[in-house]
Design a protein around this motif. Structure first.
Motif, short mmCIF file in Angstrom:
data_model
loop_
_atom_site.label_atom_id
_atom_site.label_comp_id
_atom_site.label_asym_id
_atom_site.label_seq_id
_atom_site.Cartn_x
_atom_site.Cartn_y
_atom_site.Cartn_z
N ASP A 22 0.84 -1.21 0.00
CA ASP A 22 0.00 0.00 0.00
C ASP A 22 0.87 1.26 0.00
O ASP A 22 0.59 2.21 -0.72
CB ASP A 22 -0.91 0.02 1.24
N VAL A 23 1.91 1.24 0.83
CA VAL A 23 2.78 2.42 0.91
C VAL A 23 3.47 2.65 -0.42
O VAL A 23 3.53 3.77 -0.93
CB VAL A 23 3.83 2.24 2.03
N LEU A 24 3.98 1.57 -1.01
CA LEU A 24 4.70 1.72 -2.28
C LEU A 24 3.78 2.23 -3.39
O LEU A 24 4.20 2.95 -4.28
CB LEU A 24 5.32 0.38 -2.70
N ARG A 25 2.51 1.85 -3.32
CA ARG A 25 1.57 2.33 -4.33
C ARG A 25 1.22 3.80 -4.08
O ARG A 25 1.22 4.60 -5.00
CB ARG A 25 0.28 1.50 -4.30
N SER A 26 0.99 4.10 -2.81
CA SER A 26 0.53 5.45 -2.48
C SER A 26 1.60 6.49 -2.79
O SER A 26 1.31 7.55 -3.33
CB SER A 26 0.16 5.51 -1.01
N ASN A 27 2.85 6.21 -2.45
CA ASN A 27 3.93 7.16 -2.67
C ASN A 27 5.27 6.44 -2.68
O ASN A 27 5.88 6.23 -1.63
CB ASN A 27 3.91 8.25 -1.57
N PRO A 28 5.74 6.03 -3.87
CA PRO A 28 6.99 5.27 -3.96
C PRO A 28 8.16 6.01 -3.31
O PRO A 28 9.03 5.41 -2.71
CB PRO A 28 7.21 5.13 -5.48
N ARG A 29 8.15 7.34 -3.45
CA ARG A 29 9.25 8.13 -2.90
C ARG A 29 9.26 8.04 -1.36
O ARG A 29 10.30 7.86 -0.75
CB ARG A 29 9.11 9.57 -3.39
N ALA A 30 8.06 8.11 -0.75
CA ALA A 30 7.98 7.97 0.71
C ALA A 30 8.40 6.55 1.10
O ALA A 30 9.04 6.36 2.14
CB ALA A 30 6.58 8.27 1.21
N GLY A 31 8.07 5.56 0.28
CA GLY A 31 8.50 4.20 0.54
C GLY A 31 10.01 4.10 0.56
O GLY A 31 10.61 3.46 1.43
N LEU A 32 10.65 4.77 -0.38
CA LEU A 32 12.11 4.78 -0.46
C LEU A 32 12.70 5.42 0.79
O LEU A 32 13.62 4.88 1.41
CB LEU A 32 12.54 5.55 -1.71
N VAL A 33 12.13 6.57 1.17
CA VAL A 33 12.63 7.26 2.37
C VAL A 33 12.44 6.38 3.60
O VAL A 33 13.24 6.40 4.52
CB VAL A 33 11.92 8.63 2.52
N ALA A 34 11.36 5.59 3.60
CA ALA A 34 11.11 4.71 4.74
C ALA A 34 11.94 3.43 4.67
O ALA A 34 11.83 2.59 5.54
CB ALA A 34 9.62 4.37 4.80
N GLY A 35 12.73 3.28 3.61
CA GLY A 35 13.61 2.12 3.52
C GLY A 35 12.94 0.90 2.92
O GLY A 35 13.43 -0.21 3.09
N LEU A 36 11.80 1.07 2.25
CA LEU A 36 11.14 -0.07 1.62
C LEU A 36 11.76 -0.31 0.24
O LEU A 36 12.21 0.62 -0.42
CB LEU A 36 9.64 0.18 1.48
#
Lengths: 348, 499
Positions: free
Chosen positions: A224-238
């Protein structure tokens, strides 16, 4: 139209729900279409209902059509959970059919009980590998997955054609391009004395399991996070790449499973055009269901029934069976209209 | 122009955003509309500009009652507005943007806008150095704002509304904007400057109107007003003790070593940045935007893999080329533009508060526990509304910033990387955030704090390093005496230190 009217209509529509509203719009559109081609709309709608669900045979045929659509819809919905738009279910379907057929042919002429499970596993693997081509192109080289899945569809379909005209052609079938008939050991068990096979139950079970996994587990949240905002996923280390490859692989496996199940249990042999658009119908169903795995189940059954009714239309009403494709199109238009109307932003 | 607003009111749901406001603005004067986030300043001006319609109230221009139903009406009445959110089109050039906004440009212009000459005069007058044929996306934020301002000036307005124009600007850019605003007033324009910065008021306003909770609570001549009184009027009776950093002991050991770090980001880079941050130290990074701040922040937080060098925390290398340890719990990161970089907008606040530690959750997370955790954090960091199930994208900008702060600043990280952490926050919220940040420092964290607000850096940081073209131009203790030096480093005059 004034805002007040829209609000009132929306309030009235709320308890009925979108499906009822969409169904009503669909019936109206279909009636208009029948009237335009010079038929009595009511009579024709009656024929469609009769042909789709009139008796146990009709219901069986509807379920037969629904099975591959259900699996292909799941194959589309999974990648969509990380925001990937795959239209590759059709090609993965063929790749699964090829891989599974290869297993069956290699085990002839002495089929044992291992044939069925091996065939299903290799079929799923075939779809998986096919899907991973597009997945790796996307994660490695930023190639748009929609385009690559669309194009690899053609490759897979033509590969089947080449195989059944060439190396895998049944020498006894004269001019007919197809492989030899599969042994009974390669068939999935049939349900209620019809052509419906256990693939339908597998598909429904997978839809329920996937729904639980996607909505209840940590992994579902990651997607869900990666779909919603890939950039935020990256910052979160996903890890977008790893998860994108996993959903592409799983989706491909589902479509591949659909391909080999259809080949082995319905057609009984591999031949050209075996998917018959199930991959694309699956894409549309996933879209209608907004990639919600549980909603995919009834929608697949509905679309399967519509397509199955085409044969009935041809027989009882003397219209070309391609009319059902128009009807399928009208169904999507109806849903689009209703969604667009209900979702449109209130004027500021 | 003489503008009178009488009994203006507007309600959004249960919230009375503007509650019976009377206001006067005359030609040739600059009125500062001061207040916290959510005080109703922007809403009031959007009522005037026709973005929202008032529930009640009357607008009178030069003695005539005027009805304004749309921005088009407002422009026709001689009112221009520059919004906080820019409306320039990044993919087009400056010339194309100006041409497309100009009233004389026909709708079928298309690519002809590339050669257009209409509508360029205002920009040439206020900022001749902005290149007409550069794409807007390549401009700095300050330059974009000047283009935006030029667009508003094309209509030849008699009243100009500027919504928080100084919030995104660096020191020099702010000074220039102030002098532009004074210039407009001298030419007879009425200017309304929406702001929550006292510096804006003292620098260029003739009169001040202070708003709080939808009402104008004070008006007066700018020069008569005492800064402390103004602050109290703005925030009411809440405690506003200025946050402060504890003095740093001389023998504080190094906690974080950014060793010879080089990295590349989109259109930006850092080159051999070498900084040591002591235990408990707040190290400010000053510089004009676009000189590598975002790359430095990303590289220090492990989001961007460096080309060379390493980030060493407590003696352990966390991030280096081809090496990236998990940052959860050890490195806190508040990136710039939280909606873009740090938040999943269509997911719940509860999930967003766990975004950095998803891998520590059980395989099947207990939603009720997530929400309970979230509710406590939301309350502690005053995120409004404190509804854990709400989608993060529905929060206002300031609350989003608080949401990210709540997630990142809750534990005891060894390193805190904070990039413009108070951008978009009002005074009280900024003060609260600084409290949190400095409390972490006092508890032993090393803080890397990137800001374009030199005053804030000088006030709160222990040392200031200046980033220029991706390199550290110099490091000095945060002291007003070094202001000149820092300014020189920021603009690339490395040798000015001797002067």
């Amino acid at each position: 139209m004034s805002g007040g009217t829209v609000d009132r209509a929306r309030a009235m529509a709320a308890p009925l729900g979108r499906p009822a509203l969409a169904a009503a719009a669909f019936v109206v559109l279909a009636a208009v279409f029948f009237a335009v081609i010079g038929r009595n709309p009511l009579a024709m709608i009656g024929v469609v209902l009769e042909a789709a669900a009139g008796d146990s045979y009709a219901i069986g045929e509807s379920l037969v059509r629904a099975t591959p659509i259900l699996l292909c819809a799941l194959a589309t919905a999974l990648p969509a959970r990380v925001g990937l738009i795959s239209v590759g279910a059709e090609g993965q379907f063929y790749a699964g059919a090829i891989a599974g057929t290869g297993t069956v042919l290699s085990m002839l002429p002495t089929p044992g009980w291992t044939m069925l499970p091996l065939m299903l596993v290799t079929g799923a693997l075939g779809g998986m590998v096919w899907s991973l081509v597009a997945g790796l192109l996307r994660t490695g080289l930023q190639v748009n997955e929609t385009i690559s899945t669309l194009l690899t569809n053609y490759v897979a379909a033509l590969l089947v054609t080449w195989l059944v005209y060439g190396p895998w052609k049944n020498p006894a079938s004269q001019g007919w391009p197809a492989t030899v008939e599969f042994p009974a050991a390669a068939r999935l068990p049939a349900l209620f004395d019809s052509r419906v096979h256990a693939g339908l139950l597998i598909g429904i079970a997978l839809a329920v399991v996937l729904h639980l996994v996607l909505t209840r587990t940590r992994w579902g949240l990651v997607l869900d996070v990666l779909r919603s905002n890939p950039r935020a996923g990256l910052v979160a280390g996903l890890d977008f790449r790893r998860n994108a490859l996993i959903v592409m692989a799983l989706g491909g496996a589902l479509a591949g499973l659909a391909g080999i199940a259809e080949t082995a249990s319905i057609q009984g042999r591999l031949q050209s055009d075996i998917a018959g658009g199930a991959g694309f119908s699956g894409f549309l169903v996933a879209w209608l269901a907004r990639n919600h795995c549980l909603r995919i189940i009834p929608l697949s059954l509905l679309v399967g029934a519509l397509l199955a009714s085409g044969d009935g239309l041809q027989m009882f009403a003397q219209v070309p069976s391609s009319v059902t494709l128009v009807i399928q199109g009208l169904l999507f238009v109806a849903v689009l209209l209703v969604n667009g109307w209900l979702d449109r932003k209130r004027p500021a | 122009m003489h503008l009178q607003l009488r009994s203006m009111a507007r309600r959004f749901g249960a919230n009375l955003a503007v509650d019976g406001v009377d206001l006067d603005v005359a030609g040739g004067e600059v009125l500062a509309l001061l207040g916290e986030n959510g005080a109703g300043k922007s809403t009031l001006m959007k009522l005037l500009y026709g973005v929202h319609r008032p529930d009640a109230g009357q607008i009178t221009i030069d003695g005539r009652a005027t009805r304004i139903d749309s921005p088009r009406d407002a422009m026709a009445s001689g009112i221009g507005m520059v919004f906080q959110q820019f409306s320039v089109i990044p993919a087009l050039t400056v010339r194309e943007n100006l041409a497309l906004a100009h009233a004389s440009t026909p709708w079928f212009t298309g690519r002809g806008a590339r050669r257009a000459t209409a509508g360029l005069a205002p920009l040439a007058a206020i900022a001749p150095e902005v290149p007409m044929d550069a794409r807007v996306s390549s401009l700095s934020v300050g330059q974009m704002q000047l283009v935006e301002l030029a667009k508003a000036l094309q209509q030849d307005p008699r009243l100009l509304i500027l919504d928080e124009p100084t919030a995104v600007l660096g020191d020099d850019e702010v000074r220039r904007l102030w002098s532009l605003i004074r210039g407009f007033a001298t030419r007879g324009l009425a200017v309304v400057l929406i702001t929550h910065k006292l510096a804006d008021v003292t620098a260029c306003a003739d009169r001040v109107a202070v708003m709080r909770r939808g009402r104008v609570v004070a008006t007066g001549a700018a020069r008569d007003l005492d800064a402390n009184d103004l602050l109290r009027t703005m925030v009411g009776e809440r405690d506003l003790a200025a946050p402060s950093t504890a003095p740093l002991p001389a023998d504080a050991p190094t906690r974080v070593w950014i060793r010879d770090l080089s990295a590349r980001g989109p259109g930006n880079r850092i080159d051999g940045v070498d900084l040591r941050i002591a235990r408990g130290e707040v190290l400010g990074i000053a510089g004009v935007s676009g000189h590598g701040q975002d790359v430095l922040a990303d590289a220090c937080a492990g989001v961007l893999s460096p080309d060379a060098g390493e980030v060493i925390v407590d003696g352990e290398t966390l991030f280096a080329p081809r090496q990236r340890e998990p940052r959860a719990g050890r490195v806190a990161y508040i990136p710039e533009q939280p909606i873009r970089n740090a938040v999943a907008p269509d997911l719940s606040l509860a999930l967003n508060l766990h975004l950095d530690r998803l891998d520590t959750l059980p395989a099947i997370p207990d939603r009720r526990r997530l929400e309970a955790d979230a509710r406590a954090l939301l309350t502690r960091f005053d995120v409004r509304p404190a509804d854990p199930g709400m989608a993060a994208g529905r929060l206002s900008g300031g609350n989003l910033q608080k949401l990210v702060a709540a997630r990142e600043l809750r534990g005891a990280p060894a390193l805190v990387v904070a990039s413009h952490p108070t951008m978009g926050l009002d005074l009280a919220a900024s003060a609260f955030l600084y409290h949190q940040l400095f409390a972490l420092a006092q508890a032993g964290s090393a803080v890397l704090w990137i800001s374009e607000d030199l005053d804030d850096l000088l006030r709160h940081a222990h040392r200031i390093a200046v980033l220029h073209r991706g390199r550290i131009a110099g490091v000095v203790p945060a002291d007003q005496r070094h202001r000149q030096t820092i300014g020189a480093w920021m603009t690339g005059h490395a040798d000015a230190e001797a002067a």
